[in-house]
Design an enzyme around this catalytic site. Structure first.
Site, mmCIF file in Angstrom:
data_model
loop_
_atom_site.group_PDB
_atom_site.id
_atom_site.type_symbol
_atom_site.label_atom_id
_atom_site.label_comp_id
_atom_site.label_asym_id
_atom_site.label_seq_id
_atom_site.Cartn_x
_atom_site.Cartn_y
_atom_site.Cartn_z
ATOM 1 N N SER B 18 -2.695 94.738 83.631
ATOM 2 C CA SER B 18 -2.411 93.623 82.460
ATOM 3 C C SER B 18 -3.375 92.742 82.500
ATOM 4 O O SER B 18 -4.101 93.274 82.913
ATOM 5 C CB SER B 18 -1.227 93.151 82.570
ATOM 6 O OG SER B 18 -0.823 92.392 81.121
ATOM 7 N N HIS B 45 -2.363 97.219 79.910
ATOM 8 C CA HIS B 45 -2.026 96.066 78.513
ATOM 9 C C HIS B 45 -3.532 96.076 77.165
ATOM 10 O O HIS B 45 -4.636 96.476 78.162
ATOM 11 C CB HIS B 45 -1.296 95.195 78.671
ATOM 12 C CG HIS B 45 0.166 95.837 79.283
ATOM 13 N ND1 HIS B 45 0.910 94.631 80.277
ATOM 14 C CD2 HIS B 45 0.682 96.988 79.281
ATOM 15 C CE1 HIS B 45 2.110 94.577 80.779
ATOM 16 N NE2 HIS B 45 2.240 96.011 80.063
ATOM 17 N N ASP B 138 6.242 94.120 83.467
ATOM 18 C CA ASP B 138 5.856 95.072 83.423
ATOM 19 C C ASP B 138 5.476 96.456 84.482
ATOM 20 O O ASP B 138 4.740 96.096 85.360
ATOM 21 C CB ASP B 138 4.947 95.779 82.088
ATOM 22 C CG ASP B 138 5.398 97.144 81.380
ATOM 23 O OD1 ASP B 138 6.667 97.392 81.535
ATOM 24 O OD2 ASP B 138 4.107 97.712 80.559
#
Ligand SMILES: C[S@@+](CC[C@H](N)C(=O)[O-])C[C@H]1O[C@@H](n2cnc3c(N)ncnc32)[C@H](O)[C@@H]1O
EC number: 3.1.1.61
Lengths: 273, 197
Positions: B18, B45, B138
């Site tokens: 991310s 992401h 996540d």
């Protein structure tokens, strides 16, 4: 942590098919598994508990379907798709037919239908179009008919509309009431919403354009193949089929009865009966 | 950090990342041995509504062209895949991709947990999971699933990360086999590659 194996998933889909005639036996396994686990978590049920509840309380099936199906949608999803619709596909249809028919298969809460209606209105042809919007899930169809959505969703919808380059201000199309965006019902005047199951349902009409975006990704290839045959039969010759931007039909038996009109936006045209 | 004796039984590498992971991914892809034998499955992401540009940016220096798979596309050895914008990406038992528009998970779509967990389910002990820099948790659960199914787990050294929340969450959630800097991850992949020669 909750987990479920394939054998149990098969038992569940088989049971639902036998008792309720909804057929999830050929749904894509990874998402079907997540959806079932989600329901088990939400309802605090084991596999046996879930099967018992499905058996003992028939009304539960609608709630089950509502949770099982993935209803996430947005207005003007993929703005570039809508621009191609406005600038290429609809003009091509209107060249030959003043009046035409559109089917939204798997319309969910109706955002895609409303987007179509807004676009047709801006093109000045809303009156010439008959639209049928179908979904498996009765609860979601009620939401689609109401055309009322949380106001917080409007930020994204409006962004998409702007990137679609609509000709009005997006806010012209709805009124804000108690935190909800209530869309102008006149937009839906030529739309009829119906429950219809793509898997077990029959063919019911012929169309110039079918939109079935982000629905067949929940099916396995066997089922995609069968459903494409139904779409083929439901289209007039030279009618169009639009699927989601990351879907593909090239491996289906009927693929050669279509040509790709726009590969980026996944728009196909039926060229052979 | 324990030493695992590598072998040629691995079938896939999955990478999650991310905020702050872009440079690391670029470096890994640029230094990947030519003809790397496994598929590399990436979930990073990204902006939900920007469909184009990301694979191109990742491909510039990459040894292998990065692609965003279509739903049902078969996974090929040596290919590098990236989860497309606004879709979750899973792997199915027959080694093909499945995309979905389900609700966001950890505020993300694509969500790293979904990609990692489905890979863990399909590839079991034959999977290498790598989690890079990021600002949320996540991927932590996905790494746990990989570990629980005896896959190999690697996180980027938190001190090297622009934002260390993600690798730290994974370290807290499960046992991680290696904590490595990006350069070491590159060396690891070269070592892995040798097992197949
Ligand atoms: C993700 S939504 C797609 C909404 C919209 N077309 C879009 O692209 O944003 C998928 C919809 O397909 C419906 N669906 C799933 N299986 C179906 C079936 N067998 N027959 C009809 N609709 C189905 C679900 O209820 C859900 O509303």
């Amino acid at each position: 942590m909750l987990d479920i194996d394939i054998a149990d998933l098969k038992r569940i889909s088989e049971f639902i098919y036998q008792k309720y005639h909804y057929d999830f036996r050929n749904y894509a396994m990874s998402s079907f598994k997540r959806r079932v686990l989600r329901i088990m978590e939400l309802k605090k049920l084991s596999v046996e508990g879930l099967l018992k509840k499905l058996n003992d309380s028939p009304p539960f099936i609608n709630e089950f379907l509502d949770e099982l199906t993935v209803n996430v949608t947005e207005m003007f999803r993929d703005p570039s798709f809508w621009r191609v619709m406005r600038e290429e596909i609809l003009p091509a249809i209107m060249l030959n037919h003043k009046q035409f028919k559109i089917w939204h298969a798997g319309c969910s809460s109706g955002e895609e239908v409303l987007s179509m209606c807004i676009m047709l209105k801006e093109m000045g042809v809303l009156h010439d179009v008959t639209m049928i919007a179908t979904d498996l899930d009765v609860n979601i169809l009620e939401r689609a008919k109401a055309a009322t959505y949380p106001i917080k969703n409007m930020e994204l919808n409006e962004k998409n509309y702007i990137r679609f380059q609509g000709t009005k201000s997006f806010k012209d199309y709805y009124q804000e009431e108690n935190g909800m965006a209530v869309f102008n019902k006149d937009l839906l005047m030529n739309v009829s919403f119906r429950r219809h199951d793509l898997v077990v349902g029959d063919i019911f009409n012929k169309f110039d354009l079918i939109l079935c975006r982000n629905v067949m990704i929940y099916f396995n290839q066997t089922l995609q193949n069968e459903v494409l045959k139904k779409f083929h039969e439901s289209l007039f010759k030279y009618g169009y089929l639009a699927i989601g931007s990351k879907e593909s039909l090239i491996w289906c038996d009927y693929a050669n009865r279509f040509i790709v009109v726009n590969n980026e936006e996944k728009i196909y045209k039926k060229i052979k009966d | 950090m324990k030493k695992i004796s590598l072998n040629n039984s691995y079938k896939a590498v999955v990478i999650g990342g991310s905020a702050g992971s872009f440079q690391g991914v670029v470096k890994i892809l640029a230094q990947l041995p030519k003809g790397f034998p496994l598929p590399i499955i990436m979930c990073l992401h990204r902006l939900k509504h920007v469909r184009n540009g990301f694979v191109e940016a990742l491909s510039i220096k990459s040894v292998v062209q990065v692609t965003e798979p279509h739903d049902k596309e078969n996974i090929k050895k040596g290919s590098v895949y990236l989860a497309p914008a606004n879709y979750h990406m899973s792997v199915e038992l027959g080694h093909s991709f499945a995309l979905s528009t389900e609700e966001m998970v950890n505020n993300s779509r694509p969500a790293i947990d979904i990609t990692l967990s489905s890979c863990a389910f399909v590839y079991k002990e034959k999977l290498v999971g790598i989690l890079l820099s990021g600002a949320n948790k996540d991927g932590a659960l996905g790494m746990k699933h990989i570990h629980d199914r005896n896959g190999l787990t690697i996180v980027q050294e938190p001190t090297e990360c622009m934002i260390d929340t993600m690798p730290k969450a994974a370290l807290a959630a499960t046992e991680i086999d290696y904590v490595m800097k990006v350069d070491q991850i590159v060396e690891f992949l070269k070592e892995l590659d040798k097992q197949y020669r």
